[in-house]
Design a protein around this motif. Structure first.
Motif, mmCIF file in Angstrom:
data_model
loop_
_atom_site.group_PDB
_atom_site.id
_atom_site.type_symbol
_atom_site.label_atom_id
_atom_site.label_comp_id
_atom_site.label_asym_id
_atom_site.label_seq_id
_atom_site.Cartn_x
_atom_site.Cartn_y
_atom_site.Cartn_z
ATOM 1 N N TYR A 200 16.430 -45.857 5.099
ATOM 2 C CA TYR A 200 17.580 -45.464 4.283
ATOM 3 C C TYR A 200 17.580 -43.965 3.966
ATOM 4 C CZ TYR A 200 21.121 -45.412 0.663
ATOM 5 O OH TYR A 200 22.236 -45.110 -0.083
ATOM 6 N N PRO A 201 16.480 -43.402 3.439
ATOM 7 C CA PRO A 201 16.523 -41.970 3.140
ATOM 8 C C PRO A 201 16.722 -41.101 4.384
ATOM 9 C CG PRO A 201 14.434 -42.933 2.403
ATOM 10 C CD PRO A 201 15.253 -44.028 2.966
ATOM 11 N N ILE A 202 16.167 -41.513 5.519
ATOM 12 C CA ILE A 202 16.356 -40.726 6.745
ATOM 13 C C ILE A 202 17.823 -40.752 7.162
ATOM 14 C CG2 ILE A 202 15.870 -40.647 9.228
ATOM 15 C CD1 ILE A 202 13.048 -41.717 8.526
ATOM 16 N N ILE A 203 18.422 -41.929 7.161
ATOM 17 C CA ILE A 203 19.826 -42.055 7.569
ATOM 18 C C ILE A 203 20.731 -41.280 6.618
ATOM 19 C CG2 ILE A 203 21.749 -43.691 7.779
ATOM 20 C CD1 ILE A 203 19.671 -45.688 8.929
ATOM 21 N N ILE A 204 20.525 -41.420 5.324
ATOM 22 C CA ILE A 204 21.350 -40.715 4.343
ATOM 23 C C ILE A 204 21.186 -39.198 4.495
ATOM 24 C CG2 ILE A 204 21.734 -40.303 1.869
ATOM 25 C CD1 ILE A 204 22.819 -43.008 2.985
ATOM 26 N N PHE A 205 19.965 -38.746 4.708
ATOM 27 C CA PHE A 205 19.725 -37.321 4.916
ATOM 28 C C PHE A 205 20.551 -36.802 6.090
ATOM 29 C CE2 PHE A 205 17.537 -33.968 7.247
ATOM 30 C CZ PHE A 205 17.433 -32.991 6.280
ATOM 31 N N ASN A 206 20.490 -37.515 7.204
ATOM 32 C CA ASN A 206 21.213 -37.070 8.400
ATOM 33 C C ASN A 206 22.727 -37.190 8.233
ATOM 34 O OD1 ASN A 206 19.262 -36.086 10.417
ATOM 35 N ND2 ASN A 206 18.380 -38.112 10.152
ATOM 36 N N LEU A 207 23.203 -38.239 7.591
ATOM 37 C CA LEU A 207 24.643 -38.351 7.347
ATOM 38 C C LEU A 207 25.134 -37.193 6.483
ATOM 39 C CD1 LEU A 207 24.973 -42.192 6.700
ATOM 40 C CD2 LEU A 207 25.907 -40.926 8.650
ATOM 41 N N ASN A 208 24.374 -36.871 5.449
ATOM 42 C CA ASN A 208 24.741 -35.748 4.587
ATOM 43 C C ASN A 208 24.649 -34.416 5.334
ATOM 44 O OD1 ASN A 208 25.361 -37.210 2.256
ATOM 45 N ND2 ASN A 208 23.228 -37.275 1.620
ATOM 46 N N ALA A 209 23.636 -34.264 6.175
ATOM 47 C CA ALA A 209 23.467 -33.016 6.929
ATOM 48 C C ALA A 209 24.674 -32.746 7.826
ATOM 49 C CB ALA A 209 22.191 -33.075 7.761
ATOM 50 N N PHE A 210 25.259 -33.811 8.368
ATOM 51 C CA PHE A 210 26.408 -33.652 9.251
ATOM 52 C C PHE A 210 27.733 -33.874 8.526
ATOM 53 C CE2 PHE A 210 22.905 -34.724 12.151
ATOM 54 C CZ PHE A 210 22.895 -33.543 12.865
ATOM 55 N N GLN A 211 27.647 -33.934 7.195
ATOM 56 C CA GLN A 211 28.823 -34.081 6.339
ATOM 57 C C GLN A 211 29.692 -35.267 6.755
ATOM 58 O OE1 GLN A 211 30.614 -30.168 6.482
ATOM 59 N NE2 GLN A 211 29.078 -29.317 5.112
ATOM 60 N N LEU A 212 29.025 -36.371 7.067
ATOM 61 C CA LEU A 212 29.733 -37.599 7.433
ATOM 62 C C LEU A 212 29.877 -38.482 6.207
ATOM 63 C CD1 LEU A 212 27.943 -38.322 10.816
ATOM 64 C CD2 LEU A 212 30.299 -37.580 10.515
ATOM 65 N N LYS A 213 31.045 -39.054 6.028
ATOM 66 C CA LYS A 213 31.277 -39.965 4.913
ATOM 67 C C LYS A 213 30.673 -41.321 5.263
ATOM 68 C CE LYS A 213 35.274 -37.562 3.386
ATOM 69 N NZ LYS A 213 36.617 -37.367 3.250
ATOM 70 N N TYR A 214 30.192 -41.995 4.248
ATOM 71 C CA TYR A 214 29.576 -43.297 4.468
ATOM 72 C C TYR A 214 29.706 -44.142 3.207
ATOM 73 C CZ TYR A 214 25.764 -41.102 1.892
ATOM 74 O OH TYR A 214 25.014 -40.460 0.941
ATOM 75 N N VAL A 215 29.539 -45.435 3.394
ATOM 76 C CA VAL A 215 29.503 -46.380 2.287
ATOM 77 C C VAL A 215 28.070 -46.898 2.223
ATOM 78 C CG1 VAL A 215 30.417 -48.568 1.406
ATOM 79 C CG2 VAL A 215 31.926 -46.988 2.648
ATOM 80 N N GLU A 216 27.431 -46.717 1.081
ATOM 81 C CA GLU A 216 26.016 -47.075 0.955
ATOM 82 C C GLU A 216 25.733 -48.512 1.370
ATOM 83 O OE1 GLU A 216 23.964 -45.913 -2.602
ATOM 84 O OE2 GLU A 216 25.106 -44.050 -2.728
ATOM 85 N N GLU A 217 26.599 -49.433 0.982
ATOM 86 C CA GLU A 217 26.380 -50.842 1.324
ATOM 87 C C GLU A 217 26.415 -51.061 2.838
ATOM 88 O OE1 GLU A 217 28.841 -49.920 -0.957
ATOM 89 O OE2 GLU A 217 27.529 -50.275 -2.676
ATOM 90 N N VAL B 249 25.542 -48.822 5.098
ATOM 91 C CA VAL B 249 24.295 -48.267 5.626
ATOM 92 C C VAL B 249 23.173 -49.292 5.446
ATOM 93 C CG1 VAL B 249 22.554 -46.455 5.366
ATOM 94 C CG2 VAL B 249 24.987 -45.875 5.254
ATOM 95 N N GLN B 250 23.100 -49.874 4.247
ATOM 96 C CA GLN B 250 22.069 -50.882 3.988
ATOM 97 C C GLN B 250 22.220 -52.085 4.921
ATOM 98 O OE1 GLN B 250 19.411 -50.542 2.478
ATOM 99 N NE2 GLN B 250 19.641 -49.312 0.657
ATOM 100 N N THR B 251 23.452 -52.533 5.133
ATOM 101 C CA THR B 251 23.711 -53.664 6.031
ATOM 102 C C THR B 251 23.280 -53.317 7.449
ATOM 103 O OG1 THR B 251 25.539 -54.443 4.671
ATOM 104 C CG2 THR B 251 25.505 -55.182 6.971
ATOM 105 N N TYR B 252 23.625 -52.116 7.906
ATOM 106 C CA TYR B 252 23.245 -51.666 9.243
ATOM 107 C C TYR B 252 21.723 -51.687 9.401
ATOM 108 C CZ TYR B 252 22.244 -48.512 13.092
ATOM 109 O OH TYR B 252 21.737 -47.955 14.234
ATOM 110 N N ILE B 253 21.013 -51.161 8.418
ATOM 111 C CA ILE B 253 19.548 -51.119 8.471
ATOM 112 C C ILE B 253 18.980 -52.535 8.529
ATOM 113 C CG2 ILE B 253 17.464 -50.536 7.161
ATOM 114 C CD1 ILE B 253 19.082 -48.076 6.104
ATOM 115 N N THR B 254 19.454 -53.399 7.654
ATOM 116 C CA THR B 254 18.963 -54.777 7.610
ATOM 117 C C THR B 254 19.196 -55.481 8.941
ATOM 118 O OG1 THR B 254 19.389 -54.876 5.232
ATOM 119 C CG2 THR B 254 19.164 -56.978 6.385
ATOM 120 N N GLU B 255 20.399 -55.341 9.492
ATOM 121 C CA GLU B 255 20.718 -55.992 10.758
ATOM 122 C C GLU B 255 19.901 -55.417 11.909
ATOM 123 O OE1 GLU B 255 24.960 -55.653 11.167
ATOM 124 O OE2 GLU B 255 25.335 -57.207 9.669
ATOM 125 N N THR B 256 19.723 -54.118 11.926
ATOM 126 C CA THR B 256 18.958 -53.484 12.994
ATOM 127 C C THR B 256 17.493 -53.925 12.948
ATOM 128 O OG1 THR B 256 20.445 -51.582 13.006
ATOM 129 C CG2 THR B 256 18.270 -51.278 14.009
#
Length: 117
Positions: A77-94, A96-103
């Motif tokens: 989660y922190p790695i993904i959020i860091f990279n999303l923020n670095a590239f100024q991409l909008k995201y929904v936290e839930e 991201v969490q769902t994606y991580i869990t499924e992956t």
């Protein structure tokens, strides 16, 4: 093995470098497609891919060297959020969490299924 093998086994180091290079190529391709479709503006997709993969690689190496007790997956989660923020991409936290869990579930299923192959 990642920490000690490169100095002892040139073949292992060659394979590690090749794998990292291929991963950078895949991420760069993704970034180029995101730019092409106007989702993100990245001036240098090659460097961005290196930075993105490098951040992940650094976290894994630090985790290995420090003998962390928490699962490596907790860093997702922190790695993904860091990279999303670095590239100024909008995201929904839930999402991201769902994606991580499924992956992670998919990876567990793959390795459990292929364990005996």
């Amino acid at each position: 093995m990642l920490i000690e093998a490169p100095g002892f086994d040139p073949l292992f180091e060659k394979k590690r470098a090749h794998t990292f290079h291929k991963s950078n190529e895949r991420v760069e391709h993704i970034f180029k497609n995101l730019c092409k479709h106007g989702h993100v503006h990245i001036q240098d997709t090659k460097t961005a891919a290196l930075l993105c993969n490098g951040s992940l690689y650094s976290v894994v190496m630090e985790w290995l060297q420090q003998n962390r007790t928490q699962p490596l997956t907790e860093y997702a989660y922190p790695i993904i959020i860091f990279n999303l923020n670095a590239f100024q991409l909008k995201y929904v936290e839930e999402m991201v969490q769902t994606y991580i869990t499924e992956t992670i579930s998919d990876i567990d299923t793959f390795f459990h299924f292929n364990k005996w192959v």
